[in-house]
Motif scaffolding. Structure first.
Motif, PDB file in Angstrom:
ATOM      1  N   HIS A 110      48.594  44.222  52.172  1.00 44.91           N
ATOM      2  CA  HIS A 110      48.532  43.401  50.962  1.00 44.91           C
ATOM      3  C   HIS A 110      49.939  43.182  50.400  1.00 44.91           C
ATOM      4  O   HIS A 110      50.140  43.151  49.192  1.00 44.91           O
ATOM      5  CB  HIS A 110      47.647  44.058  49.908  1.00 44.91           C
ATOM      6  N   GLY A 111      50.909  43.062  51.297  1.00 45.36           N
ATOM      7  CA  GLY A 111      52.273  42.826  50.853  1.00 45.36           C
ATOM      8  C   GLY A 111      52.434  41.431  50.281  1.00 45.36           C
ATOM      9  O   GLY A 111      51.528  40.597  50.356  1.00 45.36           O
ATOM     10  N   PRO A 112      53.583  41.141  49.699  1.00 46.91           N
ATOM     11  CA  PRO A 112      53.801  39.837  49.085  1.00 46.91           C
ATOM     12  C   PRO A 112      53.646  38.706  50.099  1.00 46.91           C
ATOM     13  O   PRO A 112      54.089  38.801  51.233  1.00 46.91           O
ATOM     14  CB  PRO A 112      55.243  39.927  48.575  1.00 46.91           C
ATOM     15  N   ASP A 113      53.005  37.643  49.672  1.00 52.07           N
ATOM     16  CA  ASP A 113      52.851  36.445  50.492  1.00 52.07           C
ATOM     17  C   ASP A 113      54.136  35.639  50.373  1.00 52.07           C
ATOM     18  O   ASP A 113      54.414  35.025  49.342  1.00 52.07           O
ATOM     19  CB  ASP A 113      51.652  35.637  49.991  1.00 52.07           C
ATOM     20  N   PHE A 167      44.463  39.140  48.479  1.00 52.60           N
ATOM     21  CA  PHE A 167      44.062  39.944  47.323  1.00 52.60           C
ATOM     22  C   PHE A 167      43.084  39.218  46.425  1.00 52.60           C
ATOM     23  O   PHE A 167      42.212  39.832  45.826  1.00 52.60           O
ATOM     24  CB  PHE A 167      45.304  40.357  46.522  1.00 52.60           C
ATOM     25  N   GLY A 168      43.230  37.901  46.309  1.00 50.66           N
ATOM     26  CA  GLY A 168      42.260  37.178  45.500  1.00 50.66           C
ATOM     27  C   GLY A 168      42.791  35.880  44.929  1.00 50.66           C
ATOM     28  O   GLY A 168      44.000  35.700  44.736  1.00 50.66           O
ATOM     29  N   PHE A 186      39.560  37.770  32.832  1.00 53.31           N
ATOM     30  CA  PHE A 186      39.052  39.127  33.001  1.00 53.31           C
ATOM     31  C   PHE A 186      37.635  39.108  33.581  1.00 53.31           C
ATOM     32  O   PHE A 186      37.299  39.884  34.482  1.00 53.31           O
ATOM     33  CB  PHE A 186      39.072  39.872  31.666  1.00 53.31           C
ATOM     34  N   GLN A 187      36.808  38.207  33.081  1.00 46.37           N
ATOM     35  CA  GLN A 187      35.440  38.096  33.597  1.00 46.37           C
ATOM     36  C   GLN A 187      35.435  37.637  35.047  1.00 46.37           C
ATOM     37  O   GLN A 187      34.627  38.121  35.863  1.00 46.37           O
ATOM     38  CB  GLN A 187      34.632  37.120  32.739  1.00 46.37           C
ATOM     39  N   ALA A 188      36.323  36.711  35.383  1.00 43.62           N
ATOM     40  CA  ALA A 188      36.354  36.184  36.747  1.00 43.62           C
ATOM     41  C   ALA A 188      36.954  37.178  37.739  1.00 43.62           C
ATOM     42  O   ALA A 188      36.476  37.304  38.870  1.00 43.62           O
ATOM     43  CB  ALA A 188      37.153  34.882  36.783  1.00 43.62           C
ATOM     44  N   MET A 189      37.983  37.905  37.318  1.00 40.94           N
ATOM     45  CA  MET A 189      38.738  38.755  38.233  1.00 40.94           C
ATOM     46  C   MET A 189      38.189  40.173  38.336  1.00 40.94           C
ATOM     47  O   MET A 189      38.443  40.859  39.330  1.00 40.94           O
ATOM     48  CB  MET A 189      40.204  38.802  37.786  1.00 40.94           C
ATOM     49  N   ASP A 190      37.511  40.636  37.288  1.00 37.48           N
ATOM     50  CA  ASP A 190      36.922  41.973  37.303  1.00 37.48           C
ATOM     51  C   ASP A 190      38.006  43.025  37.550  1.00 37.48           C
ATOM     52  O   ASP A 190      39.012  43.047  36.871  1.00 37.48           O
ATOM     53  CB  ASP A 190      35.802  42.021  38.345  1.00 37.48           C
ATOM     54  N   VAL A 203      51.244  37.126  40.070  1.00 35.50           N
ATOM     55  CA  VAL A 203      50.276  36.033  40.228  1.00 35.50           C
ATOM     56  C   VAL A 203      50.980  34.678  40.132  1.00 35.50           C
ATOM     57  O   VAL A 203      52.044  34.557  39.516  1.00 35.50           O
ATOM     58  CB  VAL A 203      49.149  36.089  39.161  1.00 35.50           C
ATOM     59  N   VAL A 204      50.361  33.695  40.763  1.00 40.94           N
ATOM     60  CA  VAL A 204      50.794  32.298  40.624  1.00 40.94           C
ATOM     61  C   VAL A 204      49.678  31.537  39.927  1.00 40.94           C
ATOM     62  O   VAL A 204      48.505  31.664  40.296  1.00 40.94           O
ATOM     63  CB  VAL A 204      51.096  31.671  41.996  1.00 40.94           C
ATOM     64  N   ALA A 205      50.028  30.777  38.903  1.00 41.26           N
ATOM     65  CA  ALA A 205      49.061  29.928  38.203  1.00 41.26           C
ATOM     66  C   ALA A 205      49.388  28.477  38.510  1.00 41.26           C
ATOM     67  O   ALA A 205      50.559  28.106  38.657  1.00 41.26           O
ATOM     68  CB  ALA A 205      49.114  30.176  36.700  1.00 41.26           C
TER      69      ALA A 205
END
Length: 341
Positions: A110-113, A167-168, A186-190, A203-205
């Protein structure tokens, strides 16, 4: 760069054999038997007694990669140091490497992409995007950025993707209040929200846009070699052979994230042709070995505008109905074999 005369190497730690489904057509079963013949010659250990619970698509993609490497190498393919597949690949070995990424490399990494904000994506993505954090600092918090995109530019939905590979990725309805977006995230990512909370540049938005006819391009040394629509249930065993290495079947709506149910598979050489023209330009600009997902942005003009969805490393990208045999032939003599693990 290695030469075809040198033994080509592949990882022997592959997925369990699920058997050939009885529901497959006789034509598809014949293709499967041909692939298994190559696998049996290259690495018979891969074909232990069938495990009925094993993932069918994952196994057959690995099998196709092994078959492709076996043929491209002139049947001069061996598993790397049998019995020591989990040892680090040396630089010399990597120059002779073909075939799939092992489960250990793929599942535990799960290293950086390194491609998540590639210049090609930023230049041709057709949407705003930023690297940031969750609940760390207002100046870098992606919820603040997403709220500003909604407030100042009318963007209705955003996409948040973890920098760590596999990761997601999450879709969120936007609001002018960053706290509302944070609650929705928070609800979406849990549990992922808590893992990423407070870390910098995790994260990237980006703006969510109306993507249609998503298509995967396989590029070797800056040349477009194969491609296929992002149809989840397709593998190379589903190739439409009359189309050559570029399958022309796609879904208008992939059914990913917020899109709802996927639409029917269509044969659309018109849409695919536009994406391939775009892909040739992208491949030349990149110059190396990579997988590029493209699509038409339906909101940008009556016929849509080609955009880059994302870039991925070649060895662990899903194959769909592409031609891994053509890709492997190109890789044997390539300067860049596409491994980045």
């Amino acid at each position: 760069m290695s030469t075809p005369q040198e033994p080509q190497l592949f990882s022997g730690n592959l997925r369990a054999f699920p058997g050939i489904p009885t529901s497959w057509s006789s034509a598809k079963r014949a293709i499967a038997e041909s692939i298994l013949s190559d696998v049996r010659a290259a690495f018979p250990e891969m074909l232990r007694a069938p495990v009925t619970s094993a993932d069918i698509e994952d196994f057959w993609e690995d099998a196709c990669r092994v078959s492709a490497a076996w043929r491209a190498s002139g049947q001069n393919l061996v598993a790397k140091e049998p019995g020591s597949w989990n040892t680090r690949w040396t630089d010399a070995e990597m120059k002779r490497r073909l075939g799939p990424v092992s489960r250990t490399e793929e599942g535990g990494h799960h290293g950086p992409d390194r491609l998540i904000l590639h210049p090609l994506l930023q230049k041709h993505g057709g949407r705003a995007m930023t690297l940031g954090s969750i609940d760390l600092d207002p100046s870098t918090d992606v919820t603040e950025w997403l709220a500003a995109r909604h407030r100042d530019h009318g963007v209705q939905r955003g996409i948040v993707k973890a920098v760590a590979r596999k990761f997601g990725i999450w879709s969120v309805e936007l609001d002018s209040d960053p706290e509302v977006i944070a609650r929705r995230l928070f609800q979406a990512m849990d549990w992922a929200y808590m893992n990423l909370e407070g870390g910098s540049d995790l994260v990237v938005a980006q703006d969510a846009i109306d993507l249609q006819f998503e298509y995967r391009l396989f590029v070797v040394d800056g040349e477009l070699i194969s491609g296929a629509g992002c149809v989840e249930e397709f593998t190379p065993l589903n190739q439409m052979l009359s189309a050559g290495p570029f399958d022309t079947r796609v879904r208008r709506i992939r059914g990913h994230l917020h899109q709802g149910a996927p639409s029917a598979v269509e044969d659309r050489p018109d849409a695919v042709g536009r994406l391939l023209d775009f892909g040739v330009e992208l491949a030349h600009q990149h110059g190396g070995t990579v997988v590029i997902d493209v699509a038409l942005d339906a909101a940008a003009g009556p016929e849509g505008t080609p955009v880059v969805v994302e870039l991925n490393d070649l060895p662990n990208s899903g194959l769909y109905a592409s031609d891994p045999w053509a890709v492997a032939m190109a890789l044997v003599g390539a300067r860049d074999r596409g491994y980045a693990i």
